[in-house]
Design a protein around this motif. Sequence first.
Motif, PDB file in Angstrom:
ATOM      1  N   GLY A  74      -4.003  58.271 -55.326  1.00  0.00           N
ATOM      2  CA  GLY A  74      -3.610  58.148 -56.337  1.00  0.00           C
ATOM      3  C   GLY A  74      -2.850  59.313 -56.948  1.00  0.00           C
ATOM      4  N   THR A  75      -2.338  59.154 -58.167  1.00  0.00           N
ATOM      5  CA  THR A  75      -1.802  60.529 -58.908  1.00  0.00           C
ATOM      6  C   THR A  75      -2.233  60.366 -60.307  1.00  0.00           C
ATOM      7  OG1 THR A  75       0.003  60.279 -57.449  1.00  0.00           O
ATOM      8  CG2 THR A  75       0.182  61.522 -59.236  1.00  0.00           C
ATOM      9  N   VAL A  76      -2.394  61.619 -61.080  1.00  0.00           N
ATOM     10  CA  VAL A  76      -2.559  61.686 -62.584  1.00  0.00           C
ATOM     11  C   VAL A  76      -1.362  62.625 -63.004  1.00  0.00           C
ATOM     12  CG1 VAL A  76      -3.932  62.707 -64.235  1.00  0.00           C
ATOM     13  CG2 VAL A  76      -4.914  61.424 -62.297  1.00  0.00           C
ATOM     14  N   VAL A  77      -0.552  62.381 -63.964  1.00  0.00           N
ATOM     15  CA  VAL A  77       0.263  63.230 -64.319  1.00  0.00           C
ATOM     16  C   VAL A  77      -0.022  63.340 -65.893  1.00  0.00           C
ATOM     17  CG1 VAL A  77       3.046  63.338 -64.878  1.00  0.00           C
ATOM     18  CG2 VAL A  77       2.221  62.152 -62.918  1.00  0.00           C
ATOM     19  N   VAL A  78      -0.069  64.662 -66.359  1.00  0.00           N
ATOM     20  CA  VAL A  78      -0.313  65.044 -67.718  1.00  0.00           C
ATOM     21  C   VAL A  78       0.907  66.191 -68.374  1.00  0.00           C
ATOM     22  CG1 VAL A  78      -1.933  66.101 -69.381  1.00  0.00           C
ATOM     23  CG2 VAL A  78      -2.781  64.960 -67.276  1.00  0.00           C
ATOM     24  N   GLU A  79       1.591  65.569 -69.438  1.00  0.00           N
ATOM     25  CA  GLU A  79       2.621  66.395 -69.892  1.00  0.00           C
ATOM     26  C   GLU A  79       3.809  67.018 -68.736  1.00  0.00           C
ATOM     27  OE1 GLU A  79       1.363  68.651 -73.932  1.00  0.00           O
ATOM     28  OE2 GLU A  79       0.758  69.591 -72.123  1.00  0.00           O
ATOM     29  N   GLY A  80       3.853  65.708 -67.949  1.00  0.00           N
ATOM     30  CA  GLY A  80       5.039  66.016 -66.931  1.00  0.00           C
ATOM     31  C   GLY A  80       4.407  66.777 -65.500  1.00  0.00           C
ATOM     32  N   GLN A  81       3.292  67.170 -65.439  1.00  0.00           N
ATOM     33  CA  GLN A  81       2.753  67.964 -64.423  1.00  0.00           C
ATOM     34  C   GLN A  81       1.767  67.029 -63.743  1.00  0.00           C
ATOM     35  OE1 GLN A  81       1.219  71.869 -64.858  1.00  0.00           O
ATOM     36  NE2 GLN A  81       3.182  72.861 -65.011  1.00  0.00           N
ATOM     37  N   VAL A  82       2.038  66.956 -62.261  1.00  0.00           N
ATOM     38  CA  VAL A  82       1.228  66.384 -61.506  1.00  0.00           C
ATOM     39  C   VAL A  82      -0.128  67.071 -61.426  1.00  0.00           C
ATOM     40  CG1 VAL A  82       0.860  65.380 -59.134  1.00  0.00           C
ATOM     41  CG2 VAL A  82       3.183  65.334 -60.024  1.00  0.00           C
ATOM     42  N   ILE A  83      -1.341  66.463 -61.974  1.00  0.00           N
ATOM     43  CA  ILE A  83      -2.484  67.364 -61.800  1.00  0.00           C
ATOM     44  C   ILE A  83      -3.194  67.696 -60.512  1.00  0.00           C
ATOM     45  CG2 ILE A  83      -4.829  67.424 -62.877  1.00  0.00           C
ATOM     46  CD1 ILE A  83      -2.548  68.052 -65.010  1.00  0.00           C
ATOM     47  N   GLY A  84      -3.421  68.949 -60.252  1.00  0.00           N
ATOM     48  CA  GLY A  84      -3.945  69.274 -58.963  1.00  0.00           C
ATOM     49  C   GLY A  84      -2.949  69.427 -57.954  1.00  0.00           C
ATOM     50  N   HIS A  85      -1.631  69.147 -58.274  1.00  0.00           N
ATOM     51  CA  HIS A  85      -0.685  69.356 -57.174  1.00  0.00           C
ATOM     52  C   HIS A  85       0.585  69.859 -57.288  1.00  0.00           C
ATOM     53  CE1 HIS A  85      -3.444  66.049 -55.964  1.00  0.00           C
ATOM     54  NE2 HIS A  85      -3.485  66.600 -54.595  1.00  0.00           N
ATOM     55  N   VAL A  87       4.820  69.657 -56.310  1.00  0.00           N
ATOM     56  CA  VAL A  87       5.734  68.814 -55.275  1.00  0.00           C
ATOM     57  C   VAL A  87       6.617  69.852 -54.611  1.00  0.00           C
ATOM     58  CG1 VAL A  87       7.459  67.030 -55.383  1.00  0.00           C
ATOM     59  CG2 VAL A  87       5.409  66.893 -56.999  1.00  0.00           C
ATOM     60  N   LYS A  88       6.619  69.599 -53.067  1.00  0.00           N
ATOM     61  CA  LYS A  88       7.599  70.418 -52.291  1.00  0.00           C
ATOM     62  C   LYS A  88       7.885  69.552 -51.170  1.00  0.00           C
ATOM     63  CE  LYS A  88       7.929  74.633 -49.869  1.00  0.00           C
ATOM     64  NZ  LYS A  88       7.080  76.091 -49.398  1.00  0.00           N
ATOM     65  N   GLY A  89       9.060  69.429 -51.150  1.00  0.00           N
ATOM     66  CA  GLY A  89       9.796  68.670 -49.946  1.00  0.00           C
ATOM     67  C   GLY A  89       9.500  67.302 -49.895  1.00  0.00           C
ATOM     68  N   GLY A  90       9.413  66.831 -51.246  1.00  0.00           N
ATOM     69  CA  GLY A  90       9.101  65.479 -51.432  1.00  0.00           C
ATOM     70  C   GLY A  90       7.613  64.848 -51.542  1.00  0.00           C
ATOM     71  N   LYS A  91       6.662  65.668 -51.012  1.00  0.00           N
ATOM     72  CA  LYS A  91       5.369  65.629 -50.861  1.00  0.00           C
ATOM     73  C   LYS A  91       4.420  66.275 -52.012  1.00  0.00           C
ATOM     74  CE  LYS A  91       5.800  64.543 -45.911  1.00  0.00           C
ATOM     75  NZ  LYS A  91       5.392  65.184 -44.462  1.00  0.00           N
ATOM     76  N   LEU A  92       3.295  65.996 -51.989  1.00  0.00           N
ATOM     77  CA  LEU A  92       2.424  66.568 -52.779  1.00  0.00           C
ATOM     78  C   LEU A  92       1.382  67.679 -52.044  1.00  0.00           C
ATOM     79  CD1 LEU A  92       1.218  63.596 -55.215  1.00  0.00           C
ATOM     80  CD2 LEU A  92       2.901  65.380 -55.748  1.00  0.00           C
ATOM     81  N   HIS A  93       1.484  68.776 -52.598  1.00  0.00           N
ATOM     82  CA  HIS A  93       0.380  69.768 -51.943  1.00  0.00           C
ATOM     83  C   HIS A  93      -0.502  70.118 -52.959  1.00  0.00           C
ATOM     84  CE1 HIS A  93       3.249  70.278 -48.573  1.00  0.00           C
ATOM     85  NE2 HIS A  93       4.383  69.850 -49.496  1.00  0.00           N
ATOM     86  N   GLU A  94      -1.793  70.253 -52.543  1.00  0.00           N
ATOM     87  CA  GLU A  94      -2.924  70.514 -53.519  1.00  0.00           C
ATOM     88  C   GLU A  94      -2.725  72.063 -54.099  1.00  0.00           C
ATOM     89  OE1 GLU A  94      -7.677  69.774 -54.271  1.00  0.00           O
ATOM     90  OE2 GLU A  94      -6.707  69.227 -52.307  1.00  0.00           O
ATOM     91  N   LEU A  95      -3.049  72.337 -55.348  1.00  0.00           N
ATOM     92  CA  LEU A  95      -3.064  73.712 -55.877  1.00  0.00           C
ATOM     93  C   LEU A  95      -4.426  74.318 -55.451  1.00  0.00           C
ATOM     94  CD1 LEU A  95      -1.402  72.820 -59.443  1.00  0.00           C
ATOM     95  CD2 LEU A  95      -0.346  74.063 -57.529  1.00  0.00           C
ATOM     96  N   PRO A  96      -4.247  75.693 -55.702  1.00  0.00           N
ATOM     97  CA  PRO A  96      -5.299  76.741 -55.519  1.00  0.00           C
ATOM     98  C   PRO A  96      -6.192  76.300 -56.941  1.00  0.00           C
ATOM     99  CG  PRO A  96      -3.562  78.007 -56.127  1.00  0.00           C
ATOM    100  CD  PRO A  96      -2.973  76.488 -55.684  1.00  0.00           C
TER     101      PRO A  96
END
Length: 268
Positions: A74-85, A87-96
């Motif tokens: 699932g996905t959490v979006v806060v103030e327009g940002q996907v939390i923890g991720h 978006v690149k190439g249409g996919k979600l990638h986990e942030l450091p």
Amino acid sequence: MNTTEPASPAGGTTTAGPIVRIIDLHKSFGAVEVLKGVDLEVHRGQVVVLLGRSGSGKSTLLRCINHLERPSSGTVVVEGQVIGHRVKGGKLHELPPSAIARQRTRTGMVFQSYHLFPHMTVLENLIEAPRRVKRVDKATATADARQALEEVGMAHKADVYPSTLSGGQQQRVAIARALVMKPGVMLFDEPTSALDPELVGEVLGVMKRLATTGMTMIVVTHEIGFARGVADQVVFMSEGRLVEQGPPSQVIDAPVHEATRTFIDSIL
């Protein structure tokens, strides 16, 4: 991690809409599924109260919003940002972790326990995170901290140590510590549950004042009076699902679902 991508992401952000958007959120701890496909939208300035029995998933939901718990899917979006991720190439990638920590400043979290540093004064507790996480200079951080203490009625305690404060005072300092980060959303996880009954009112009073300023708040609590008087929306959770949602006049005073009615009757 299997994620559900939000509609129309652009560089990790979404366009205007709810300040918090939760999409098909699942969270498991081993074989135990705690959240079972939660969908929720919170708009700017709203106060949303989460009700439910212990173990229903309320606190886990809050912790997933600011990525203290990593959703199973699932996905959490806060103030327009996907939390923890991102978006690149249409996919979600986990942030450091460092980038997640910066995202987390969008949400202020107030826990059941105060978690104040005992070796620091009240003021030092407040300026620690702005200086370390947001790299705010000391003078600005100090001015912001004194303003936040003023908002919670604790300005006169800036130079004392937490051990000299009552539980209610420490929780008010904890609220100020969250406010000083200037979050878009405040998350409260049963902030009065560890307090003696005579101290509950002072903390709820601060929260009510915050609500009048337009602060967006998501609150886990059993304080029905607060929910009835302050909440725009009440959400009842049971066994990891959102069972009922609506204004207090519906969910508290005229619940539709039997599980909600049973819970409300048990705490009134």
